[in-house]
Write a protein that holds these residues in place. Structure first.
Motif, PDB file in Angstrom:
ATOM      1  N   ALA A 230       0.844  -1.189   0.000  1.00  0.00           N
ATOM      2  CA  ALA A 230       0.000   0.000   0.000  1.00  0.00           C
ATOM      3  C   ALA A 230       0.880   1.240   0.000  1.00  0.00           C
ATOM      4  O   ALA A 230       1.934   1.273   0.646  1.00  0.00           O
ATOM      5  N   PRO A 231       0.477   2.279  -0.709  1.00  0.00           N
ATOM      6  CA  PRO A 231       1.287   3.494  -0.724  1.00  0.00           C
ATOM      7  C   PRO A 231       1.277   4.178   0.636  1.00  0.00           C
ATOM      8  O   PRO A 231       0.339   4.026   1.427  1.00  0.00           O
ATOM      9  N   ASP A 232       2.318   4.942   0.893  1.00  0.00           N
ATOM     10  CA  ASP A 232       2.443   5.716   2.127  1.00  0.00           C
ATOM     11  C   ASP A 232       1.835   7.088   1.876  1.00  0.00           C
ATOM     12  O   ASP A 232       2.441   7.928   1.200  1.00  0.00           O
ATOM     13  N   LEU A 233       0.633   7.328   2.394  1.00  0.00           N
ATOM     14  CA  LEU A 233      -0.102   8.564   2.143  1.00  0.00           C
ATOM     15  C   LEU A 233      -0.272   9.341   3.435  1.00  0.00           C
ATOM     16  O   LEU A 233      -0.563   8.751   4.485  1.00  0.00           O
ATOM     17  N   ARG A 353       5.937   3.614  -2.684  1.00  0.00           N
ATOM     18  CA  ARG A 353       5.253   4.766  -3.262  1.00  0.00           C
ATOM     19  C   ARG A 353       4.725   5.644  -2.129  1.00  0.00           C
ATOM     20  O   ARG A 353       4.178   5.131  -1.146  1.00  0.00           O
ATOM     21  N   ASN A 354       4.890   6.950  -2.290  1.00  0.00           N
ATOM     22  CA  ASN A 354       4.471   7.833  -1.201  1.00  0.00           C
ATOM     23  C   ASN A 354       4.023   9.175  -1.724  1.00  0.00           C
ATOM     24  O   ASN A 354       4.436   9.606  -2.810  1.00  0.00           O
ATOM     25  N   MET A 355       3.169   9.830  -0.936  1.00  0.00           N
ATOM     26  CA  MET A 355       2.680  11.156  -1.303  1.00  0.00           C
ATOM     27  C   MET A 355       2.159  11.845  -0.044  1.00  0.00           C
ATOM     28  O   MET A 355       1.370  11.257   0.721  1.00  0.00           O
ATOM     29  N   PRO A 561      -4.752   6.584   4.871  1.00  0.00           N
ATOM     30  CA  PRO A 561      -3.789   7.690   4.949  1.00  0.00           C
ATOM     31  C   PRO A 561      -3.608   8.177   6.385  1.00  0.00           C
ATOM     32  O   PRO A 561      -4.531   8.108   7.221  1.00  0.00           O
ATOM     33  N   TYR A 562      -2.418   8.679   6.653  1.00  0.00           N
ATOM     34  CA  TYR A 562      -2.172   9.305   7.944  1.00  0.00           C
ATOM     35  C   TYR A 562      -2.648  10.749   7.880  1.00  0.00           C
ATOM     36  O   TYR A 562      -2.189  11.523   7.054  1.00  0.00           O
ATOM     37  N   LEU A 563      -3.589  11.101   8.727  1.00  0.00           N
ATOM     38  CA  LEU A 563      -4.048  12.483   8.849  1.00  0.00           C
ATOM     39  C   LEU A 563      -3.444  13.080  10.105  1.00  0.00           C
ATOM     40  O   LEU A 563      -3.600  12.525  11.207  1.00  0.00           O
ATOM     41  N   SER A 564      -2.735  14.194   9.939  1.00  0.00           N
ATOM     42  CA  SER A 564      -2.108  14.838  11.087  1.00  0.00           C
ATOM     43  C   SER A 564      -3.169  15.355  12.046  1.00  0.00           C
ATOM     44  O   SER A 564      -4.344  15.509  11.683  1.00  0.00           O
ATOM     45  N   ASN A 565      -2.743  15.645  13.269  1.00  0.00           N
ATOM     46  CA  ASN A 565      -3.677  16.216  14.240  1.00  0.00           C
ATOM     47  C   ASN A 565      -4.242  17.536  13.739  1.00  0.00           C
ATOM     48  O   ASN A 565      -5.420  17.845  13.952  1.00  0.00           O
ATOM     49  N   ARG A 566      -3.389  18.337  13.056  1.00  0.00           N
ATOM     50  CA  ARG A 566      -3.890  19.607  12.517  1.00  0.00           C
ATOM     51  C   ARG A 566      -4.973  19.371  11.479  1.00  0.00           C
ATOM     52  O   ARG A 566      -5.974  20.087  11.429  1.00  0.00           O
ATOM     53  N   ALA A 567      -4.777  18.339  10.629  1.00  0.00           N
ATOM     54  CA  ALA A 567      -5.776  18.036   9.611  1.00  0.00           C
ATOM     55  C   ALA A 567      -7.066  17.535  10.255  1.00  0.00           C
ATOM     56  O   ALA A 567      -8.167  17.949   9.871  1.00  0.00           O
ATOM     57  N   LEU A 568      -6.936  16.658  11.246  1.00  0.00           N
ATOM     58  CA  LEU A 568      -8.132  16.135  11.922  1.00  0.00           C
ATOM     59  C   LEU A 568      -8.881  17.227  12.653  1.00  0.00           C
ATOM     60  O   LEU A 568     -10.127  17.290  12.612  1.00  0.00           O
ATOM     61  N   ASP A 569      -8.151  18.123  13.312  1.00  0.00           N
ATOM     62  CA  ASP A 569      -8.798  19.208  14.049  1.00  0.00           C
ATOM     63  C   ASP A 569      -9.533  20.147  13.097  1.00  0.00           C
ATOM     64  O   ASP A 569     -10.665  20.573  13.371  1.00  0.00           O
ATOM     65  N   ARG A 570      -8.873  20.503  11.997  1.00  0.00           N
ATOM     66  CA  ARG A 570      -9.514  21.434  11.055  1.00  0.00           C
ATOM     67  C   ARG A 570     -10.692  20.770  10.375  1.00  0.00           C
ATOM     68  O   ARG A 570     -11.712  21.408  10.105  1.00  0.00           O
TER      69      ARG A 570
END
Length: 702
Positions: A230-233, A353-355, A561-570
């Motif tokens: 799986a790609p690293d997203l 693969r990563n993005m 995908p990994y969602l940062s804390n900033r992304a989750l909060d917003r």
């Protein structure tokens, strides 16, 4: 070669090719795509070969074609290799030349930058394989110095690289028409081999690529991808371009990072900020000069701890060396773009693969999350050619008159109709219009180029007629004798306080002089940070993307995908702020501060049809029109008013409804003057409409 290979099919290739694959290349076997493509390509079938970027598609097409070339003793230009970008052609030529040299065959490249001497040599000593663009083929067909029959009479096969890129716009229709003309010159059907990354509708894309020869054998070759990993997203919310630059300057240090931004303005803004932070930064986009782009891409390929910032120009298979990371500023508009960009990484053994997405606005965050959700669900957009390419049919009639001198209009309009460029009735009207406006003249039943076409297109050897896309006029930017690139002229007349400083090539430049007659701006380096701007249309989201944005606001979140804390909060804040615009069971009408909007989350093209439907039965549409996610409703209107109007609309067919076309939009349709005004407007209106999605939404809005 990668870790996954396949020993099937190699024995079917020409013995000389087998020898060089094993001994010159050192390959113990072929990749799955290359192995599976051999039999259908050798058989002469039309093929669509699908694999990720760097998946071996070029060899999958070229090896069996070279085998046929050797076994069947093909002569002259027997294979055309078409690419959407000149840079991609230049990148491929050394590799294909090496393969062809094993058979003593020549390869040559022809595009807008090819010298006159090289063009003469290609005519005198035809290569076996010509790497070129559709525009260059058109130029050769209408040239007075090229005999099309001698040049293309031995043609057998055509390879179309990045075929999805052609099929998605008018260049695809232009290419299909050229292939029909080349087939007529060669006196045989041409084998067509399309190369592409993942597409949502491969069978339909291949049928389209076959043109009028849809009865020929065809095969889609799309083996499972070589890596099951799986790609690293990852997705982060950074809030501004400046913050994005700060993040990029601190992550993945010591690695090569390719950063995509989806506008030239964003590319320049990010690049100048990265350089302010002393990050070794290179830039690539279409408004940079060819030399600037080549220098940047070559330097990036050789560097190690660096960043190159690019628009989608580097999304295609241009080689910029071994990449470590792909970073996306904001979000593209399609899942297909994500897959293309992901394919630039993970090429080394043990690499992945990563993005990483860096959202700078709420819309970018919502769009990126929705795209990742669609990716996780396995959705990929179908590739569909733009409907109603009537203006391309008109352009082809003029080009045919240039090529042949005199043409039978009825004969030429017949095959253009069979190809699907226009209906029989529309083709008849187009021919009559071209004659009535003086673009064509008639003598003894034969049509030839008329005075109006000579006046409009005759300058520079009809160059404007040869390409179906038009670049807006830009001002060339020069530092001394060095061309940096070009910029939108309107940006140079906007009032500014103090000196005028622009950003181009990731650097800031002080404008010292503008020569409007020659369209040139003279610049010097500046310590002050510059800005830039180019004209461009707003992007229309698909129904699937718009609906996925609605589902994200309702709580759907991609799992992998990994969602940062900033992304989750917003994202949590956005869901709260936009909760009044979404519902799990229906689309919502909202009144705020005297403004009423119907939140459809259907995409701009579906909304255009819905607006046309509402206007036909009511006066409910507000002055601000529509966008991708909503439609403006007249002040004072209620949900009940809208429901009543929609009930009436459901009883009518949407097939005959055409969205309104603005004069500005019509002005950007190339070759509009070659069409009767109503057909030109209808062409744009039909392209702005997504009736299927509009009907789907109407059916659920009760």
């Amino acid at each position: 070669m990668g870790s996954t290979t396949d020993d099937r099919g190699l024995e079917l290739l020409h013995p000389l090719l087998q020898h060089h694959i094993v001994n010159s290349l050192g390959w113990p076997a072929l990749r799955p795509l290359q192995a599976e493509a051999i039999e259908p390509v050798l058989s002469g079938a039309d093929c669509l070969l699908i694999a990720p970027t760097a998946g071996g598609k070029t060899e999958a097409a070229c090896f069996p074609l070279l085998s046929r070339m050797g076994q069947e003793n093909w002569r002259g230009i027997s294979v055309l290799y078409l690419c959407p970008l000149k840079a991609l052609l230049n990148n491929l030529e050394p590799r294909i030349s090496m393969y062809a040299s094993w058979f003593g065959r020549g390869v040559s490249t022809r595009h807008g930058d090819t010298t006159a001497r090289a063009r003469r040599e290609q005519v005198a000593e035809r290569p076996s394989i010509l790497l070129t663009t559709p525009e260059s083929i058109e130029a050769m067909l209408v040239s007075t110095t090229v005999d099309p029959t001698r040049m293309f009479g031995d043609l057998r096969a055509v390879v179309i690289d990045e075929v999805h890129s052609f099929a998605g716009d008018d260049r695809g229709w232009h290419m299909l028409a050229l292939l029909e003309r080349l087939s007529a010159i060669a006196g045989r059907p041409l084998q067509r081999i399309g190369l592409s990354a993942t597409v949502g509708n491969p069978e339909q894309l291949l049928m389209w690529l076959q043109g009028s020869a849809r009865g020929r054998p065809r095969a889609v070759v799309a083996p499972p991808t070589e890596s099951a990993a799986a790609p690293d997203l990852a997705l982060d919310f950074v809030g501004s371009t400046g913050n994005a630059a700060s993040v990029i300057s601190r992550i993945h240090l010591g690695e090569k990072r390719l950063v995509f931004a989806d506008s030239r303005r964003s590319v320049e803004s990010l690049a100048t900020r990265l350089r302010d932070l002393e990050v070794e930064t290179f830039v690539s986009h279409s408004s940079l000069s060819l030399d600037e782009r080549r220098r940047a891409e070559a330097a990036f390929a050789e560097a190690r701890d660096c960043v190159i910032v690019s628009t989608s120009t580097l999304e295609l298979g241009i080689d910029v060396g071994d990449l470590d990371r792909v970073i996306q500023l904001g979000a593209p508009a399609t899942v297909a773009s994500i897959l293309q960009r992901l394919g630039r990484t993970g090429r080394r053994p043990s690499s992945t693969r990563n993005m990483t997405f860096l959202a700078t606005t709420d819309d970018e965050l919502l769009r990126a999350t929705a795209l990742l959700l669609l990716l996780e669900e396995g959705f990929v957009e179908p590739v569909a050619a733009p409907p109603s390419p009537r203006h391309i049919a008109a352009q082809q009639l003029l080009a045919l008159a240039l090529q042949k001198g005199r043409i039978h209009l009825s004969e030429e309009t017949a095959w253009l109709t069979r190809l699907g460029l226009a209906s029989e009735q529309d083709m008849s009207r187009i021919g009559e219009w071209l004659v009535s406006t003086g673009h064509l003249d008639i003598d003894q039943g034969l049509a030839f180029v008329g005075p109006t076409a000579e006046q409009h297109f005759g300058r520079r050897s009809f160059l404007e007629l040869l390409a179906v896309f038009s670049a807006p006029p830009e001002v060339t930017v020069l530092h001394g004798t060095r061309e940096i690139g070009s910029i939108d002229p309107t940006f140079l007349v906007t009032k500014v306080a103090g000196p005028r400083v622009i950003a181009l090539g990731g650097r800031s430049w002080l404008v010292t002089h503008i020569d409007w007659r020659r369209r040139r701006a003279i610049v010097e380096p500046s310590e002050q940070r510059g800005t830039s701007r180019w004209s461009g249309d707003a992007r229309a989201y698909t129904f699937e993307l718009s609906d996925a944005m609605r589902r994200v606001l309702l709580g759907a979140t991609p799992k992998s995908p990994y969602l940062s804390n900033r992304a989750l909060d917003r994202l949590a804040a956005l869901r709260q702020e936009q909760a009044h615009t979404v519902s799990a069971t229906s689309r919502v009408v909202v009144s705020e501060g005297g403004r009423v909007r119907w939140w459809t989350y259907a995409g701009a093209r579906a909304n255009a049809v819905l607006v046309a439907a509402l206007k036909e039965v009511s006066a409910l549409v507000g002055e601000s029109g529509y966008d991708n996610l909503s439609i403006s409703i007249a002040p004072g209107a209620t949900s009940a008013d809208l429901s009543s109007a929609l009930n009436v609309s459901r009883e009518r067919t949407l097939d005959v409804l055409l969205p309104e076309v603005s004069p500005d939009a019509l002005g950007r349709l190339k070759f509009k003057e070659l069409l009767p005004p109503d057909l030109a407007a209808a062409t744009l209106a039909e392209r702005a409409a997504d009736r299927n999605s509009a009907e789907k939404l109407l059916a659920g809005s009760r």
